[in-house]
Scaffold this motif. Structure first.
Motif, PDB file in Angstrom:
ATOM      1  N   GLY A   1       0.811  -1.216   0.000  1.00 56.65           N
ATOM      2  CA  GLY A   1       0.000   0.000   0.000  1.00 56.65           C
ATOM      3  C   GLY A   1       0.839   1.260   0.000  1.00 56.65           C
ATOM      4  N   VAL A   2       1.902   1.261   0.802  1.00 57.13           N
ATOM      5  CA  VAL A   2       2.795   2.422   0.830  1.00 57.13           C
ATOM      6  C   VAL A   2       3.447   2.598  -0.540  1.00 57.13           C
ATOM      7  CG1 VAL A   2       4.917   3.376   1.821  1.00 57.13           C
ATOM      8  CG2 VAL A   2       3.212   2.313   3.324  1.00 57.13           C
ATOM      9  N   HIS A   3       3.903   1.510  -1.116  1.00 61.75           N
ATOM     10  CA  HIS A   3       4.550   1.606  -2.433  1.00 61.75           C
ATOM     11  C   HIS A   3       3.574   2.120  -3.490  1.00 61.75           C
ATOM     12  CE1 HIS A   3       7.410   0.966  -5.568  1.00 61.75           C
ATOM     13  NE2 HIS A   3       6.526   0.254  -6.249  1.00 61.75           N
ATOM     14  N   GLN A   4       2.347   1.593  -3.489  1.00 56.02           N
ATOM     15  CA  GLN A   4       1.369   2.042  -4.486  1.00 56.02           C
ATOM     16  C   GLN A   4       1.063   3.520  -4.317  1.00 56.02           C
ATOM     17  OE1 GLN A   4       0.318   0.025  -7.088  1.00 56.02           O
ATOM     18  NE2 GLN A   4      -0.242   2.066  -7.830  1.00 56.02           N
TER      19      GLN A   4
ATOM     20  N   LEU B   1       1.810  17.786  -3.338  1.00 54.39           N
ATOM     21  CA  LEU B   1       2.151  16.405  -3.672  1.00 54.39           C
ATOM     22  C   LEU B   1       2.352  15.578  -2.400  1.00 54.39           C
ATOM     23  CD1 LEU B   1       2.772  15.399  -6.708  1.00 54.39           C
ATOM     24  CD2 LEU B   1       5.058  15.066  -5.809  1.00 54.39           C
ATOM     25  N   LYS B   2       2.999  16.157  -1.414  1.00 54.55           N
ATOM     26  CA  LYS B   2       3.227  15.468  -0.139  1.00 54.55           C
ATOM     27  C   LYS B   2       1.901  15.200   0.570  1.00 54.55           C
ATOM     28  CE  LYS B   2       7.711  17.661   0.433  1.00 54.55           C
ATOM     29  NZ  LYS B   2       8.497  18.592   1.261  1.00 54.55           N
ATOM     30  N   LEU B   3       1.017  16.184   0.571  1.00 54.83           N
ATOM     31  CA  LEU B   3      -0.291  16.004   1.215  1.00 54.83           C
ATOM     32  C   LEU B   3      -1.084  14.900   0.524  1.00 54.83           C
ATOM     33  CD1 LEU B   3      -1.252  19.743   1.830  1.00 54.83           C
ATOM     34  CD2 LEU B   3      -0.262  18.103   3.463  1.00 54.83           C
ATOM     35  N   ASP B   4      -1.005  14.855  -0.804  1.00 54.98           N
ATOM     36  CA  ASP B   4      -1.661  13.789  -1.547  1.00 54.98           C
ATOM     37  C   ASP B   4      -1.059  12.434  -1.180  1.00 54.98           C
ATOM     38  OD1 ASP B   4      -3.453  12.657  -3.488  1.00 54.98           O
ATOM     39  OD2 ASP B   4      -1.795  12.600  -4.924  1.00 54.98           O
ATOM     40  N   LEU B   5       0.252  12.380  -1.026  1.00 56.70           N
ATOM     41  CA  LEU B   5       0.917  11.143  -0.632  1.00 56.70           C
ATOM     42  C   LEU B   5       0.403  10.658   0.722  1.00 56.70           C
ATOM     43  CD1 LEU B   5       3.085   8.943  -1.000  1.00 56.70           C
ATOM     44  CD2 LEU B   5       4.713  10.541   0.069  1.00 56.70           C
ATOM     45  N   TYR B   6       0.303  11.542   1.699  1.00 56.21           N
ATOM     46  CA  TYR B   6      -0.188  11.149   3.032  1.00 56.21           C
ATOM     47  C   TYR B   6      -1.599  10.570   2.936  1.00 56.21           C
ATOM     48  CZ  TYR B   6       3.560  14.367   4.510  1.00 56.21           C
ATOM     49  OH  TYR B   6       4.739  15.024   4.680  1.00 56.21           O
ATOM     50  N   ARG B   7      -2.463  11.240   2.177  1.00 60.51           N
ATOM     51  CA  ARG B   7      -3.840  10.760   2.024  1.00 60.51           C
ATOM     52  C   ARG B   7      -3.882   9.384   1.364  1.00 60.51           C
ATOM     53  NH1 ARG B   7      -4.735  16.340   1.039  1.00 60.51           N
ATOM     54  NH2 ARG B   7      -4.281  16.084  -1.175  1.00 60.51           N
ATOM     55  N   ARG B   8      -3.082   9.219   0.341  1.00 59.18           N
ATOM     56  CA  ARG B   8      -3.067   7.941  -0.375  1.00 59.18           C
ATOM     57  C   ARG B   8      -2.508   6.813   0.497  1.00 59.18           C
ATOM     58  NH1 ARG B   8      -3.531   8.255  -6.248  1.00 59.18           N
ATOM     59  NH2 ARG B   8      -3.844  10.418  -6.851  1.00 59.18           N
ATOM     60  N   ILE B   9      -1.471   7.101   1.261  1.00 61.17           N
ATOM     61  CA  ILE B   9      -0.933   6.069   2.158  1.00 61.17           C
ATOM     62  C   ILE B   9      -2.009   5.637   3.141  1.00 61.17           C
ATOM     63  CG2 ILE B   9       0.690   5.602   4.045  1.00 61.17           C
ATOM     64  CD1 ILE B   9       2.755   7.298   2.511  1.00 61.17           C
ATOM     65  N   ALA B  10      -2.676   6.590   3.779  1.00 60.28           N
ATOM     66  CA  ALA B  10      -3.729   6.251   4.743  1.00 60.28           C
ATOM     67  C   ALA B  10      -4.839   5.443   4.081  1.00 60.28           C
ATOM     68  CB  ALA B  10      -4.292   7.522   5.376  1.00 60.28           C
ATOM     69  N   ALA B  11      -5.228   5.806   2.863  1.00 57.44           N
ATOM     70  CA  ALA B  11      -6.292   5.083   2.162  1.00 57.44           C
ATOM     71  C   ALA B  11      -5.858   3.656   1.818  1.00 57.44           C
ATOM     72  CB  ALA B  11      -6.694   5.842   0.896  1.00 57.44           C
ATOM     73  N   HIS B  12      -4.655   3.506   1.302  1.00 55.90           N
ATOM     74  CA  HIS B  12      -4.166   2.165   0.954  1.00 55.90           C
ATOM     75  C   HIS B  12      -4.003   1.291   2.195  1.00 55.90           C
ATOM     76  CE1 HIS B  12      -3.584   2.415  -3.357  1.00 55.90           C
ATOM     77  NE2 HIS B  12      -2.978   3.588  -3.222  1.00 55.90           N
TER      78      HIS B  12
END
Length: 139
Positions: free
Chosen positions: A23-26, A80-91
């Protein structure tokens, strides 16, 4: 070429640990645009008493923290960093991790701070890094 360290409770079974790493990688692929094959991760399980995180700091109700530390080349904008945090939490939610338990920190460095083997600085030799817009590329 991010380097990811994931520290979590040993009570999480190996298949869940792998799902968390996946999930983190994706999220890195989706948010930052790293190539799918650009995967360097260290997953370390700990006895629960070895993970000490305040259960309420900044009004976040933590229970079973998954700590994600990402070292990457500097130059990405805040959005971009904020999007990364959101995506990590979602995955990670898909892997059964509560969003409140996802703790992420980024450490940024320069192109010449990396050697991917053979005693070479491959990122310097290539003149840039994937996922950093030209306007934000390190100089």
């Amino acid at each position: 070429m991010p380097l990811v360290r994931i520290d979590l409770s040993a009570t999480r079974p190996p298949d869940v640990r792998r799902a968390i790493a996946d999930g983190v990688h994706q999220a890195l692929v989706d948010a930052i645009g790293i190539p799918a094959g650009d995967r360097f991760q260290i997953v370390t399980p700990h006895a629960p008493e070895e993970l000490i995180f305040d259960p309420e700091y900044l009004d976040v109700a933590r229970q079973d923290v998954v700590c994600v530390q990402i070292t990457l080349v500097a130059g990405r904008p805040t959005e971009l960093k904020l999007d990364l945090y959101r995506r990590i939490a979602a995955h990670l939610a898909s892997a059964g991790v509560r969003p409140e338990d996802v703790f992420v920190t980024l450490t940024e460095n320069a192109l010449d701070d990396w050697s991917a083997g053979n005693g070479l600085a491959q990122l310097v030799d290539r003149g840039g890094v994937v996922g950093v817009p030209a306007a934000h590329a390190p100089r």
